[in-house]
Design an enzyme around this catalytic site. Structure first.
Site, mmCIF file in Angstrom:
data_model
loop_
_atom_site.group_PDB
_atom_site.id
_atom_site.type_symbol
_atom_site.label_atom_id
_atom_site.label_comp_id
_atom_site.label_asym_id
_atom_site.label_seq_id
_atom_site.Cartn_x
_atom_site.Cartn_y
_atom_site.Cartn_z
ATOM 1 N N ARG A 85 1.153 -18.802 14.197
ATOM 2 C CA ARG A 85 2.204 -18.296 13.299
ATOM 3 C C ARG A 85 3.590 -18.502 13.864
ATOM 4 O O ARG A 85 3.775 -18.501 15.073
ATOM 5 C CB ARG A 85 2.024 -16.781 13.134
ATOM 6 C CG ARG A 85 1.005 -16.408 12.127
ATOM 7 C CD ARG A 85 1.195 -14.971 11.709
ATOM 8 N NE ARG A 85 0.712 -13.994 12.675
ATOM 9 C CZ ARG A 85 0.944 -12.697 12.559
ATOM 10 N NH1 ARG A 85 1.665 -12.239 11.556
ATOM 11 N NH2 ARG A 85 0.459 -11.860 13.442
ATOM 12 N N ARG A 91 -0.616 -14.177 8.794
ATOM 13 C CA ARG A 91 -1.781 -14.963 9.242
ATOM 14 C C ARG A 91 -2.351 -15.759 8.075
ATOM 15 O O ARG A 91 -2.809 -16.886 8.237
ATOM 16 C CB ARG A 91 -2.852 -14.046 9.831
ATOM 17 C CG ARG A 91 -2.414 -13.363 11.128
ATOM 18 C CD ARG A 91 -3.506 -12.503 11.715
ATOM 19 N NE ARG A 91 -3.078 -11.823 12.934
ATOM 20 C CZ ARG A 91 -2.558 -10.603 12.964
ATOM 21 N NH1 ARG A 91 -2.395 -9.922 11.840
ATOM 22 N NH2 ARG A 91 -2.215 -10.061 14.109
ATOM 23 N N ASN A 98 -5.426 -24.422 8.559
ATOM 24 C CA ASN A 98 -6.460 -24.254 9.582
ATOM 25 C C ASN A 98 -7.883 -24.411 9.064
ATOM 26 O O ASN A 98 -8.813 -24.615 9.836
ATOM 27 C CB ASN A 98 -6.283 -22.902 10.296
ATOM 28 C CG ASN A 98 -5.095 -22.942 11.255
ATOM 29 O OD1 ASN A 98 -4.602 -24.024 11.579
ATOM 30 N ND2 ASN A 98 -4.647 -21.795 11.702
ATOM 31 N N HIS A 178 -8.541 -8.806 10.371
ATOM 32 C CA HIS A 178 -7.483 -8.964 11.373
ATOM 33 C C HIS A 178 -6.185 -9.309 10.643
ATOM 34 O O HIS A 178 -5.760 -10.457 10.600
ATOM 35 C CB HIS A 178 -7.894 -10.084 12.336
ATOM 36 C CG HIS A 178 -6.929 -10.290 13.464
ATOM 37 N ND1 HIS A 178 -6.487 -9.279 14.277
ATOM 38 C CD2 HIS A 178 -6.321 -11.419 13.921
ATOM 39 C CE1 HIS A 178 -5.657 -9.782 15.182
ATOM 40 N NE2 HIS A 178 -5.539 -11.078 14.981
HETATM 41 N N1 APR Z 1 -9.267 -30.011 17.505
HETATM 42 C C1 APR Z 1 -8.877 -29.531 18.711
HETATM 43 N N2 APR Z 1 -7.686 -28.958 18.916
HETATM 44 C C2 APR Z 1 -6.846 -28.876 17.883
HETATM 45 C C3 APR Z 1 -7.184 -29.352 16.588
HETATM 46 C C4 APR Z 1 -8.449 -29.953 16.424
HETATM 47 N N3 APR Z 1 -8.848 -30.433 15.256
HETATM 48 N N4 APR Z 1 -6.111 -29.124 15.776
HETATM 49 C C5 APR Z 1 -5.171 -28.530 16.504
HETATM 50 N N5 APR Z 1 -5.599 -28.378 17.781
HETATM 51 C C6 APR Z 1 -4.902 -27.809 18.923
HETATM 52 C C7 APR Z 1 -3.404 -28.061 18.921
HETATM 53 O O1 APR Z 1 -3.083 -29.384 19.311
HETATM 54 C C8 APR Z 1 -2.926 -27.031 19.932
HETATM 55 O O2 APR Z 1 -2.828 -27.541 21.245
HETATM 56 O O3 APR Z 1 -5.003 -26.407 18.938
HETATM 57 C C9 APR Z 1 -4.022 -25.941 19.871
HETATM 58 C C10 APR Z 1 -3.503 -24.597 19.414
HETATM 59 O O4 APR Z 1 -2.669 -24.134 20.414
HETATM 60 P P1 APR Z 1 -1.257 -23.416 20.134
HETATM 61 O O5 APR Z 1 -0.522 -24.161 19.083
HETATM 62 O O6 APR Z 1 -0.602 -23.206 21.454
HETATM 63 O O7 APR Z 1 -1.695 -22.018 19.481
HETATM 64 P P2 APR Z 1 -2.280 -20.714 20.211
HETATM 65 O O8 APR Z 1 -1.169 -19.775 20.478
HETATM 66 O O9 APR Z 1 -3.179 -21.094 21.318
HETATM 67 O O10 APR Z 1 -3.104 -20.090 18.978
HETATM 68 C C11 APR Z 1 -4.191 -20.772 18.413
HETATM 69 O O11 APR Z 1 -5.163 -18.730 17.633
HETATM 70 O O12 APR Z 1 -4.290 -16.571 17.476
HETATM 71 C C12 APR Z 1 -4.581 -17.748 16.794
HETATM 72 O O13 APR Z 1 -2.899 -17.781 15.064
HETATM 73 C C13 APR Z 1 -3.333 -18.385 16.256
HETATM 74 O O14 APR Z 1 -4.466 -19.942 14.843
HETATM 75 C C14 APR Z 1 -3.773 -19.796 16.068
HETATM 76 C C15 APR Z 1 -4.752 -20.014 17.230
#
Ligand code: APR
Length: 313
Positions: A85, A91, A98, A178
């Site tokens: 977010r 969310r 997602n 959540h």
């Molecule tokens: N396969 C693998 N990794 C992926 C994919 C995919 N298809 N699509 C995106 N990603 C990776 C992104 O490249 C990124 O590095 O997922 C990672 C998510 O990391 P962040 O952007 O740092 O987010 P983060 O704070 O870790 O949160 C991830 O958890 O709490 C929830 O709302 C939040 O949906 C979010 C998730």
């Protein structure tokens, strides 16, 4: 006996933090996965932690990859893949983006680690864990969502601060989806074994429950970019540990209801017993009328998002 293998799909803020905590706890070898666009990022994070192991007295292995086949044979897969977010977003605003990400990851898990215990963190949580179980076809007892542990920990933190007591002595329970509709259960909070109603008024508790429901947003606003990651990471590892060590731990998590609370076929935050068989039992809590109504409202919010998933997958 070979060491356990834990795959972290999504090597961003939460994924990287989980890798460090797993290395510190030596729960198993770690594989960090991200998309090819991130290039060396998952490898870099894994190597960074790996090089520091002598200092933290850890000998587990850490690898990074942009190829899903690296999760092959994983005992636990924790999924944060997706978008976090930004300020001003709920969310639910992440639903569309997602949903597709989770479908891709679910297919990879089905192909490479069908025996794994899967913990989903990606938001909107209840819909994404529903989507994961649907797309992967894994049994419902092996697919859960991380939310209740974190929401309950947040409530425990606010209660401890308010009463001026150690947070270690506070046990709390937050149920439902959540999101804004989550429900903090007054009579299920205890302080050193003393039921909270003996120590705190209902009105004060309502204030803390309100802050709990908005706690994720409070952090999003403070960070300015992205969402909470330290406490989501430690909460998910707590859940993985319960499974890997067959602890029979009791905590709130997004589990698939099969008639409990009068709900069937839907993921929602409820207290469950987690051990070597995944979700071994869902516990039914007595709620007062107000909490019951709030919980039912929260279930409906989860149902709405699950229906969205069904209509778009
Ligand atoms: N396969 C693998 N990794 C992926 C994919 C995919 N298809 N699509 C995106 N990603 C990776 C992104 O490249 C990124 O590095 O997922 C990672 C998510 O990391 P962040 O952007 O740092 O987010 P983060 O704070 O870790 O949160 C991830 O958890 O709490 C929830 O709302 C939040 O949906 C979010 C998730």
């Amino acid at each position: 006996m070979a060491r356990k293998k834990i795959a972290l799909v999504g090597a961003g803020q939460i994924g990287g933090t989980m890798a460090l905590v797993l290395a510190q706890k030596q729960l198993g070898d770690v594989v960090l996965i991200d998309i090819p666009m991130t290039q060396g990022m998952p490898k870099g994070k894994a190597l960074d932690i790996k090089e520091g192991r002598s200092v933290i007295n850890s000998s587990v292995d850490l690898q990074g990859s942009t190829d899903y086949s690296a999760i092959k044979g994983a005992d636990v897969v924790i999924v944060t893949a997706g978008f976090p977010r930004m300020p001003g977003m709920s969310r639910d605003d992440l639903l569309d983006k997602n949903c597709g990400v989770i479908k891709t990851v679910a297919e990879a898990i089905k192909a490479n680690a069908p025996e794994a215990f899967v913990i989903v963190i990606t938001n909107p949580l209840d819909a994404m864990v529903y989507n994961m179980q649907k797309q992967s076809g894994l049994p419902a007892n092996k697919v859960i969502g991380m939310a209740g542990v974190l929401d309950s920990a947040r409530l425990a933190c606010f209660v401890a601060d308010e009463l001026g007591v150690s947070v270690e002595d506070v046990k709390a329970l937050v149920m439902g989806g959540h999101g804004d509709t989550m429900v903090s259960i007054y009579e299920c909070v205890s302080v050193g074994g003393i039921p909270l109603p003996q120590l705190m008024s209902k009105e004060k508790f309502a204030e803390l429950a309100k802050r709990t429901a908005g706690a994720g947003g409070e952090i999003v606003n403070l960070l300015g970019r992205g969402s909470a990651f330290y406490s989501p990471a430690t909460s998910a590892i707590h859940m993985a540990e319960a499974y890997l060590l067959d602890k029979k731990s009791v905590f709130s998590c997004a589990a698939k209801l099969d008639g409990q609370y009068g709900v069937k076929g839907l993921y929602c935050g409820v207290p469950a017993v987690i051990g070597a068989n995944g979700v071994e039992k869902i516990l039914e809590v007595k709620m007062n009328d107000e909490e019951k109504a709030a919980f039912n409202k929260s279930v409906e919010a989860c149902r709405k998002n699950a229906e969205w998933v069904d209509a778009h997958t």
